[in-house]
Design a protein around this motif. Sequence first.
Motif, PDB file in Angstrom:
ATOM      1  N   ASP A   1       5.285   9.958  11.862  1.00  0.00           N
ATOM      2  CA  ASP A   1       3.867  10.034  11.509  1.00  0.00           C
ATOM      3  C   ASP A   1       3.664  10.938  10.300  1.00  0.00           C
ATOM      4  OD1 ASP A   1       3.205   8.363  13.572  1.00  0.00           O
ATOM      5  OD2 ASP A   1       2.382   9.917  14.879  1.00  0.00           O
ATOM      6  N   ILE A   2       4.356  12.071  10.291  1.00  0.00           N
ATOM      7  CA  ILE A   2       4.246  12.992   9.159  1.00  0.00           C
ATOM      8  C   ILE A   2       4.683  12.301   7.873  1.00  0.00           C
ATOM      9  CG2 ILE A   2       5.141  15.128   8.154  1.00  0.00           C
ATOM     10  CD1 ILE A   2       5.451  16.198  11.022  1.00  0.00           C
ATOM     11  N   ALA A   3       5.806  11.598   7.922  1.00  0.00           N
ATOM     12  CA  ALA A   3       6.319  10.906   6.738  1.00  0.00           C
ATOM     13  C   ALA A   3       5.361   9.817   6.268  1.00  0.00           C
ATOM     14  CB  ALA A   3       7.694  10.314   7.041  1.00  0.00           C
ATOM     15  N   ALA A   4       4.763   9.117   7.227  1.00  0.00           N
ATOM     16  CA  ALA A   4       3.811   8.058   6.862  1.00  0.00           C
ATOM     17  C   ALA A   4       2.603   8.643   6.150  1.00  0.00           C
ATOM     18  CB  ALA A   4       3.380   7.297   8.120  1.00  0.00           C
ATOM     19  N   TYR A   5       2.067   9.742   6.670  1.00  0.00           N
ATOM     20  CA  TYR A   5       0.925  10.388   6.009  1.00  0.00           C
ATOM     21  C   TYR A   5       1.325  10.909   4.625  1.00  0.00           C
ATOM     22  CZ  TYR A   5      -2.006  10.443  10.259  1.00  0.00           C
ATOM     23  OH  TYR A   5      -2.793  10.094  11.332  1.00  0.00           O
ATOM     24  N   ALA A   6       2.510  11.494   4.521  1.00  0.00           N
ATOM     25  CA  ALA A   6       2.961  12.023   3.233  1.00  0.00           C
ATOM     26  C   ALA A   6       3.080  10.913   2.199  1.00  0.00           C
ATOM     27  CB  ALA A   6       4.294  12.744   3.404  1.00  0.00           C
ATOM     28  N   ASN A   7       3.456   9.722   2.655  1.00  0.00           N
ATOM     29  CA  ASN A   7       3.636   8.594   1.738  1.00  0.00           C
ATOM     30  C   ASN A   7       2.327   8.128   1.101  1.00  0.00           C
ATOM     31  OD1 ASN A   7       5.420   6.368   0.660  1.00  0.00           O
ATOM     32  ND2 ASN A   7       3.967   5.122   1.822  1.00  0.00           N
ATOM     33  N   TRP A   8       1.198   8.456   1.737  1.00  0.00           N
ATOM     34  CA  TRP A   8      -0.083   8.046   1.160  1.00  0.00           C
ATOM     35  C   TRP A   8      -0.296   8.641  -0.230  1.00  0.00           C
ATOM     36  CZ3 TRP A   8      -4.212   8.442   5.656  1.00  0.00           C
ATOM     37  CH2 TRP A   8      -3.849   7.544   6.674  1.00  0.00           C
ATOM     38  N   ASP A   9       0.410   9.702  -0.533  1.00  0.00           N
ATOM     39  CA  ASP A   9       0.296  10.320  -1.848  1.00  0.00           C
ATOM     40  C   ASP A   9       0.816   9.406  -2.957  1.00  0.00           C
ATOM     41  OD1 ASP A   9      -0.320  12.353  -3.662  1.00  0.00           O
ATOM     42  OD2 ASP A   9       1.658  13.290  -3.479  1.00  0.00           O
ATOM     43  N   THR A  10       1.583   8.384  -2.582  1.00  0.00           N
ATOM     44  CA  THR A  10       2.130   7.471  -3.584  1.00  0.00           C
ATOM     45  C   THR A  10       1.169   6.344  -3.937  1.00  0.00           C
ATOM     46  OG1 THR A  10       3.215   6.014  -1.957  1.00  0.00           O
ATOM     47  CG2 THR A  10       4.457   7.948  -2.713  1.00  0.00           C
ATOM     48  N   TYR A  11       0.066   6.257  -3.221  1.00  0.00           N
ATOM     49  CA  TYR A  11      -0.911   5.192  -3.507  1.00  0.00           C
ATOM     50  C   TYR A  11      -1.545   5.464  -4.875  1.00  0.00           C
ATOM     51  CZ  TYR A  11      -4.665   1.807  -2.630  1.00  0.00           C
ATOM     52  OH  TYR A  11      -5.522   0.734  -2.696  1.00  0.00           O
ATOM     53  N   GLU A  12      -1.490   4.498  -5.763  1.00  0.00           N
ATOM     54  CA  GLU A  12      -1.853   4.743  -7.157  1.00  0.00           C
ATOM     55  C   GLU A  12      -3.301   4.433  -7.497  1.00  0.00           C
ATOM     56  OE1 GLU A  12       0.913   2.568  -9.521  1.00  0.00           O
ATOM     57  OE2 GLU A  12       2.603   3.938  -9.078  1.00  0.00           O
ATOM     58  N   GLU A  13      -3.947   3.574  -6.744  1.00  0.00           N
ATOM     59  CA  GLU A  13      -5.274   3.117  -7.144  1.00  0.00           C
ATOM     60  C   GLU A  13      -6.358   4.154  -6.864  1.00  0.00           C
ATOM     61  OE1 GLU A  13      -6.248  -0.821  -5.840  1.00  0.00           O
ATOM     62  OE2 GLU A  13      -4.175  -1.503  -6.029  1.00  0.00           O
ATOM     63  N   GLN A  14      -6.215   4.910  -5.787  1.00  0.00           N
ATOM     64  CA  GLN A  14      -7.182   5.957  -5.463  1.00  0.00           C
ATOM     65  C   GLN A  14      -6.437   7.155  -4.868  1.00  0.00           C
ATOM     66  OE1 GLN A  14     -11.234   4.828  -4.018  1.00  0.00           O
ATOM     67  NE2 GLN A  14     -10.258   2.911  -3.408  1.00  0.00           N
ATOM     68  N   ASN A  15      -7.113   8.299  -4.853  1.00  0.00           N
ATOM     69  CA  ASN A  15      -6.509   9.505  -4.316  1.00  0.00           C
ATOM     70  C   ASN A  15      -6.732   9.576  -2.808  1.00  0.00           C
ATOM     71  OD1 ASN A  15      -5.560  12.055  -3.691  1.00  0.00           O
ATOM     72  ND2 ASN A  15      -7.265  13.140  -4.659  1.00  0.00           N
ATOM     73  N   ILE A  16      -5.698   9.225  -2.056  1.00  0.00           N
ATOM     74  CA  ILE A  16      -5.798   9.318  -0.597  1.00  0.00           C
ATOM     75  C   ILE A  16      -4.773  10.324  -0.062  1.00  0.00           C
ATOM     76  CG2 ILE A  16      -6.773   7.018  -0.298  1.00  0.00           C
ATOM     77  CD1 ILE A  16      -3.949   6.089   0.593  1.00  0.00           C
ATOM     78  N   ARG A  17      -4.407  11.256  -0.902  1.00  0.00           N
ATOM     79  CA  ARG A  17      -3.463  12.300  -0.497  1.00  0.00           C
ATOM     80  C   ARG A  17      -4.075  13.158   0.605  1.00  0.00           C
ATOM     81  NH1 ARG A  17      -2.855  17.649  -1.564  1.00  0.00           N
ATOM     82  NH2 ARG A  17      -0.719  18.472  -1.505  1.00  0.00           N
ATOM     83  N   LEU A  18      -3.280  13.465   1.631  1.00  0.00           N
ATOM     84  CA  LEU A  18      -3.715  14.359   2.686  1.00  0.00           C
ATOM     85  C   LEU A  18      -3.215  15.776   2.414  1.00  0.00           C
ATOM     86  CD1 LEU A  18      -3.260  12.274   5.967  1.00  0.00           C
ATOM     87  CD2 LEU A  18      -5.115  12.253   4.293  1.00  0.00           C
TER      88      LEU A  18
END
Length: 276
Positions: free
Chosen positions: A104-121
């Motif tokens: 779960d931690i890794a999945a949330y961390a991966n959101w930082d790679t989303y390029e279209e919008q800032n969904i970094r946690l």
Amino acid sequence: MFLLLVIATVLTLASTVISTGLLIPLYAWPGIDAWNTIYDSIAAHPSIPFYLIINPSTGPGNTEYPEDVFITAIAKLNSFPNTKVLGYTYTKQGTRASSEVEKDIAAYANWDTYEEQNIRLCGIFFDEAANGADPSKLAYFQKLSRKSKSSSLSTVVFNPGVKLVADVAKWFAAADFIVEYENTYANWVARAPDEHFSASGHYGKDAVILNLTPENADIDDVVQLAKDMGLGAIYLASDGNYMSLSTVPKVAVAVAQSRSARQGARPIVQLSIENS
């Protein structure tokens, strides 16, 4: 003959501002306008820290990125400078396999790679945490904390929901906040506030979440007490499953008023000059 300058300084409680924030389980589905109450409160109170726990599917879900509705909503939360968005995961008091929690931690961390919008946690909210009664669980949570922080999810919150009973300093060293009270408003006011916590020396990292708060509850009084104690974060919900956001504006206003009262006060300095 000389002057002896004696300076006596009397400081009021209000002389130091403690940044008590709002720790909000943001579990309601972020459909059209569903989170507007949150956005409006964040914008209206830019000096208050908002820690917002999002929970797409009892964790991050099974897809690389969250659904579009979450992407839009999280990006909007991230547009405010006074927000920290935390991802939800659960631990079953330390009995859930740590490898599953780390996924779960890794999945949330991966959101930082989303390029279209800032969904970094900014961090992780570890629900159903242990309370220290079993000393073997401490290492489990220390490991999860290190994993979170090394994954750039630097704000770590443990939620046992009750006060810690052992190794208190070590538990608080592993977390930025620990929720030592998650229970009803009625149970909160039925006991002296300090009875809900393990040690006053850690109040600054303590968080409380009250639920089933009556409509006529004295939210201002509860928040002011939390500020006076120096608690790190607080929230009062009207329901038990955190689907309603109706109390968010009231709690935010109460925290803002408390901050203003403290900021407005000044130290009183008395000077005494004695000749001899």
